[in-house]
Design a protein around this motif. Sequence first.
Motif, PDB file in Angstrom:
ATOM      1  N   PHE A 235      -7.016  20.353 -18.776  1.00  0.00           N
ATOM      2  CA  PHE A 235      -7.267  19.248 -19.365  1.00  0.00           C
ATOM      3  C   PHE A 235      -6.995  19.307 -20.832  1.00  0.00           C
ATOM      4  O   PHE A 235      -7.775  18.796 -21.788  1.00  0.00           O
ATOM      5  CB  PHE A 235      -8.366  18.390 -19.293  1.00  0.00           C
ATOM      6  N   GLY A 236      -5.882  20.129 -21.033  1.00  0.00           N
ATOM      7  CA  GLY A 236      -5.452  20.474 -22.612  1.00  0.00           C
ATOM      8  C   GLY A 236      -4.524  19.498 -23.070  1.00  0.00           C
ATOM      9  O   GLY A 236      -4.497  18.307 -22.357  1.00  0.00           O
ATOM     10  N   ASN A 237      -3.441  19.854 -23.566  1.00  0.00           N
ATOM     11  CA  ASN A 237      -2.170  18.990 -24.023  1.00  0.00           C
ATOM     12  C   ASN A 237      -1.632  18.423 -22.889  1.00  0.00           C
ATOM     13  O   ASN A 237      -1.642  17.169 -22.691  1.00  0.00           O
ATOM     14  CB  ASN A 237      -1.322  19.885 -25.179  1.00  0.00           C
ATOM     15  N   ALA A 310      -2.817  24.328 -16.098  1.00  0.00           N
ATOM     16  CA  ALA A 310      -3.629  25.152 -16.909  1.00  0.00           C
ATOM     17  C   ALA A 310      -2.815  26.611 -17.129  1.00  0.00           C
ATOM     18  O   ALA A 310      -1.740  26.414 -17.914  1.00  0.00           O
ATOM     19  CB  ALA A 310      -4.794  25.625 -16.040  1.00  0.00           C
ATOM     20  N   LEU A 311      -3.052  27.650 -16.431  1.00  0.00           N
ATOM     21  CA  LEU A 311      -2.517  28.764 -16.774  1.00  0.00           C
ATOM     22  C   LEU A 311      -1.529  29.397 -15.629  1.00  0.00           C
ATOM     23  O   LEU A 311      -1.475  28.924 -14.501  1.00  0.00           O
ATOM     24  CB  LEU A 311      -3.404  29.860 -17.104  1.00  0.00           C
ATOM     25  N   GLU A 312      -0.986  30.426 -15.785  1.00  0.00           N
ATOM     26  CA  GLU A 312       0.108  30.884 -14.629  1.00  0.00           C
ATOM     27  C   GLU A 312      -0.642  31.343 -13.633  1.00  0.00           C
ATOM     28  O   GLU A 312      -1.820  32.076 -13.802  1.00  0.00           O
ATOM     29  CB  GLU A 312       1.004  31.879 -15.266  1.00  0.00           C
ATOM     30  N   GLU A 330       3.839  20.605 -10.538  1.00  0.00           N
ATOM     31  CA  GLU A 330       3.618  21.899 -11.450  1.00  0.00           C
ATOM     32  C   GLU A 330       3.748  21.514 -12.901  1.00  0.00           C
ATOM     33  O   GLU A 330       4.939  21.558 -13.429  1.00  0.00           O
ATOM     34  CB  GLU A 330       4.763  22.981 -11.160  1.00  0.00           C
ATOM     35  N   ALA A 331       2.839  21.056 -13.418  1.00  0.00           N
ATOM     36  CA  ALA A 331       2.934  20.602 -14.862  1.00  0.00           C
ATOM     37  C   ALA A 331       2.725  22.087 -15.658  1.00  0.00           C
ATOM     38  O   ALA A 331       3.428  21.936 -16.941  1.00  0.00           O
ATOM     39  CB  ALA A 331       1.659  19.748 -15.268  1.00  0.00           C
ATOM     40  N   ALA A 332       2.131  23.023 -15.269  1.00  0.00           N
ATOM     41  CA  ALA A 332       2.058  24.312 -15.699  1.00  0.00           C
ATOM     42  C   ALA A 332       3.231  25.187 -15.453  1.00  0.00           C
ATOM     43  O   ALA A 332       3.763  24.788 -14.568  1.00  0.00           O
ATOM     44  CB  ALA A 332       0.859  25.145 -15.441  1.00  0.00           C
ATOM     45  N   CYS A 357       9.375  19.643 -13.792  1.00  0.00           N
ATOM     46  CA  CYS A 357       8.251  18.896 -14.100  1.00  0.00           C
ATOM     47  C   CYS A 357       7.857  18.792 -15.567  1.00  0.00           C
ATOM     48  O   CYS A 357       7.470  17.939 -16.506  1.00  0.00           O
ATOM     49  CB  CYS A 357       7.100  19.138 -13.476  1.00  0.00           C
ATOM     50  N   ASN A 358       7.816  20.005 -16.166  1.00  0.00           N
ATOM     51  CA  ASN A 358       7.459  20.125 -17.731  1.00  0.00           C
ATOM     52  C   ASN A 358       8.396  20.389 -18.738  1.00  0.00           C
ATOM     53  O   ASN A 358       8.006  20.577 -19.890  1.00  0.00           O
ATOM     54  CB  ASN A 358       6.198  21.136 -17.723  1.00  0.00           C
ATOM     55  N   ALA A 359       9.596  19.775 -18.285  1.00  0.00           N
ATOM     56  CA  ALA A 359      10.672  20.108 -19.205  1.00  0.00           C
ATOM     57  C   ALA A 359      10.678  19.110 -20.269  1.00  0.00           C
ATOM     58  O   ALA A 359      11.470  18.969 -21.290  1.00  0.00           O
ATOM     59  CB  ALA A 359      12.062  19.869 -18.402  1.00  0.00           C
TER      60      ALA A 359
HETATM   61  P1  NAD Z   1      -3.655  23.863 -23.519  1.00  0.00           P
HETATM   62  O1  NAD Z   1      -4.092  25.081 -24.353  1.00  0.00           O
HETATM   63  O2  NAD Z   1      -3.672  22.582 -24.334  1.00  0.00           O
HETATM   64  O3  NAD Z   1      -4.720  23.682 -22.424  1.00  0.00           O
HETATM   65  C1  NAD Z   1      -4.822  24.586 -21.446  1.00  0.00           C
HETATM   66  C2  NAD Z   1      -5.908  23.987 -20.297  1.00  0.00           C
HETATM   67  O4  NAD Z   1      -5.928  24.969 -19.380  1.00  0.00           O
HETATM   68  C3  NAD Z   1      -7.322  23.732 -21.088  1.00  0.00           C
HETATM   69  O5  NAD Z   1      -7.910  22.508 -20.309  1.00  0.00           O
HETATM   70  C4  NAD Z   1      -7.986  24.909 -20.625  1.00  0.00           C
HETATM   71  O6  NAD Z   1      -9.506  24.794 -20.324  1.00  0.00           O
HETATM   72  C5  NAD Z   1      -7.508  25.373 -19.136  1.00  0.00           C
HETATM   73  N1  NAD Z   1      -7.881  26.498 -18.698  1.00  0.00           N
HETATM   74  C6  NAD Z   1      -7.474  27.734 -19.263  1.00  0.00           C
HETATM   75  N2  NAD Z   1      -8.124  28.951 -18.565  1.00  0.00           N
HETATM   76  C7  NAD Z   1      -8.543  28.244 -17.472  1.00  0.00           C
HETATM   77  C8  NAD Z   1      -9.303  28.906 -16.212  1.00  0.00           C
HETATM   78  N3  NAD Z   1      -9.538  30.084 -16.195  1.00  0.00           N
HETATM   79  N4  NAD Z   1      -9.595  27.821 -15.330  1.00  0.00           N
HETATM   80  C9  NAD Z   1      -9.246  26.666 -15.481  1.00  0.00           C
HETATM   81  N5  NAD Z   1      -8.915  26.145 -16.521  1.00  0.00           N
HETATM   82  C10 NAD Z   1      -8.485  26.970 -17.497  1.00  0.00           C
HETATM   83  O7  NAD Z   1      -2.254  24.146 -23.046  1.00  0.00           O
HETATM   84  P2  NAD Z   1      -0.929  23.363 -22.356  1.00  0.00           P
HETATM   85  O8  NAD Z   1      -0.353  23.172 -23.880  1.00  0.00           O
HETATM   86  O9  NAD Z   1      -1.798  22.076 -22.173  1.00  0.00           O
HETATM   87  O10 NAD Z   1      -0.297  24.276 -21.296  1.00  0.00           O
HETATM   88  C11 NAD Z   1      -0.791  24.216 -20.179  1.00  0.00           C
HETATM   89  C12 NAD Z   1       0.608  24.769 -19.264  1.00  0.00           C
HETATM   90  O11 NAD Z   1       1.450  23.777 -19.574  1.00  0.00           O
HETATM   91  C13 NAD Z   1       0.996  26.292 -19.495  1.00  0.00           C
HETATM   92  O12 NAD Z   1       1.347  26.646 -18.337  1.00  0.00           O
HETATM   93  C14 NAD Z   1       2.010  25.789 -20.396  1.00  0.00           C
HETATM   94  O13 NAD Z   1       2.975  27.088 -20.658  1.00  0.00           O
HETATM   95  C15 NAD Z   1       2.613  24.624 -19.853  1.00  0.00           C
HETATM   96  N6  NAD Z   1       3.678  23.927 -20.969  1.00  0.00           N
HETATM   97  C16 NAD Z   1       3.097  23.450 -22.003  1.00  0.00           C
HETATM   98  C17 NAD Z   1       4.064  22.534 -22.928  1.00  0.00           C
HETATM   99  C18 NAD Z   1       3.431  21.925 -23.977  1.00  0.00           C
HETATM  100  O14 NAD Z   1       4.182  21.157 -24.705  1.00  0.00           O
HETATM  101  N7  NAD Z   1       2.276  22.248 -24.439  1.00  0.00           N
HETATM  102  C19 NAD Z   1       5.114  22.418 -22.605  1.00  0.00           C
HETATM  103  C20 NAD Z   1       5.593  22.803 -21.241  1.00  0.00           C
HETATM  104  C21 NAD Z   1       4.906  23.680 -20.387  1.00  0.00           C
END
Ligand code: NAD
Length: 432
Positions: A235-237, A310-312, A330-332, A357-359
């Motif tokens: 629940f990040g960005n 969240a993460l990969e 797949e938002a991540a 999805c996340n493009a």
């Molecule tokens: P962020 O740092 O804003 O949020 C990451 C989220 O993952 C947080 O809510 C964190 O609590 C959660 N998290 C981390 N470790 C965790 C764990 N072990 N268990 C459960 N939750 C966990 O990151 P983001 O920018 O939202 O990116 C998330 C995904 O989206 C990544 O794969 C990133 O590469 C991908 N992405 C991001 C963007 C972007 O514009 N920010 C664009 C394309 C893809």
Amino acid sequence: MNAATRVFEELNFEIKQDNIYYQTINNLLAAAERINAPHRLRLILAQPKNELIVHFPVRMDDGSFRLFKGYRVQHNNVLGPYKGGIRYDNSVHLDHIKALAAVMTIKCALVQLPLGGAKGGVQFDPRTLSAEELMRLTRRFTSALGNNIGPDIDMPAPDVGTNAQIMAWMADTYMNLDASRKLNGLGIVTGKPLHFGGSHGREKATGQGVVYVLEEMLPEYGIAMDKTTFSLIGFGNVGSWTGKLLQERGAVLRAVGDHTGFLYRAEGIDTVRLDEYVRRHGGVAGYPDADEISEEEFYKVQVDLFIPAALEQMIDRPKAELLNCRVVVEAANIPLQPEAENYLVEKGVGILPAVLCNAGGVTVSFFEWKQNRQAETWDLDVVDRQLKIMITRAARRVKEIARETGSDLRMAAYCAALQHIDRVYEIRGIFP
Ligand code: NAD
């Protein structure tokens, strides 16, 4: 023998089946085989063009010094300058960043952006540093990257653990390192704050892109967006914006989890209030208007859409076996381990691939870069309209190729991207 093994053997690279880079390149090369791409394309894309590793010291608030390791991997730039996020996380390592850089090449090609693929990061937990320490680290990392980045060379963006403020520090550092950069250095990074060269709609862009993809794809599964239920891990960005924008369209968030805990509420968790809470408390744990549940209970919640944000590789086979959903969105990046994906496909669960999805994030980053180059500011409705056009076009292309070839959507997305890259190599040829 699979697609990656054939090419890796030829290049004398170590073959590690359970390695994230190997698995990512295997997806890419399987698609290259499917479209019968020339041998040279497979060789070129099997390895990144450049892998940069830097070590740099940073002064901590207590006067001590710590040494940090940073990465920038530039996978391919046949379509244009390299583009990709900067990640601050303990899990950052070379193969991880290489895999994400390759995914960026595919993503940019799928949306037909004039950009190549890159990724970077620093290995540490940003939650353990003060704002001042984060600023010093960011400035030092930017200067360590030197002339390997630039508005016509390679432009970083936010990713896990980084945000608009960090992008502003990167831009300010870059612009101060050389007098000639004062005027034209703003496009060095995207995802900047609105008052400092940022674009309207960049913060929500990735979530907005997810919603545009769902508008195009959900009818294929007979799911109506205003009646859909979903769960989110992260629940990040990306997670918070996807959640808020889906809620605006009538969808209901039943369960959510992050690094602090897991929540459930059958009638729905209010994503706007949860977002305010997470911004204040740093995670979902303790949010008062939902029940805390275990990780296992979270994965078992029945929903239409399960959205990893969240993460990969967070979803392994045992977690996939718990899932009770119709579609994984797949938002991540690379959220599923291969065994989890195979299991879900066999079970008939739909998978909407990350490169589509996340493009939205990189697409609005491209708009920001364009605005910086032209000294323009686009209104939000212009950004959203352009984003919708580009994402919808990519989604339709993926559906079309999937239909034509009988392949799944991930394979179809990779095929669409590789066809474009192949065509450009065909036209440009290989230097000299
Ligand atoms: P962020 O740092 O804003 O949020 C990451 C989220 O993952 C947080 O809510 C964190 O609590 C959660 N998290 C981390 N470790 C965790 C764990 N072990 N268990 C459960 N939750 C966990 O990151 P983001 O920018 O939202 O990116 C998330 C995904 O989206 C990544 O794969 C990133 O590469 C991908 N992405 C991001 C963007 C972007 O514009 N920010 C664009 C394309 C893809």
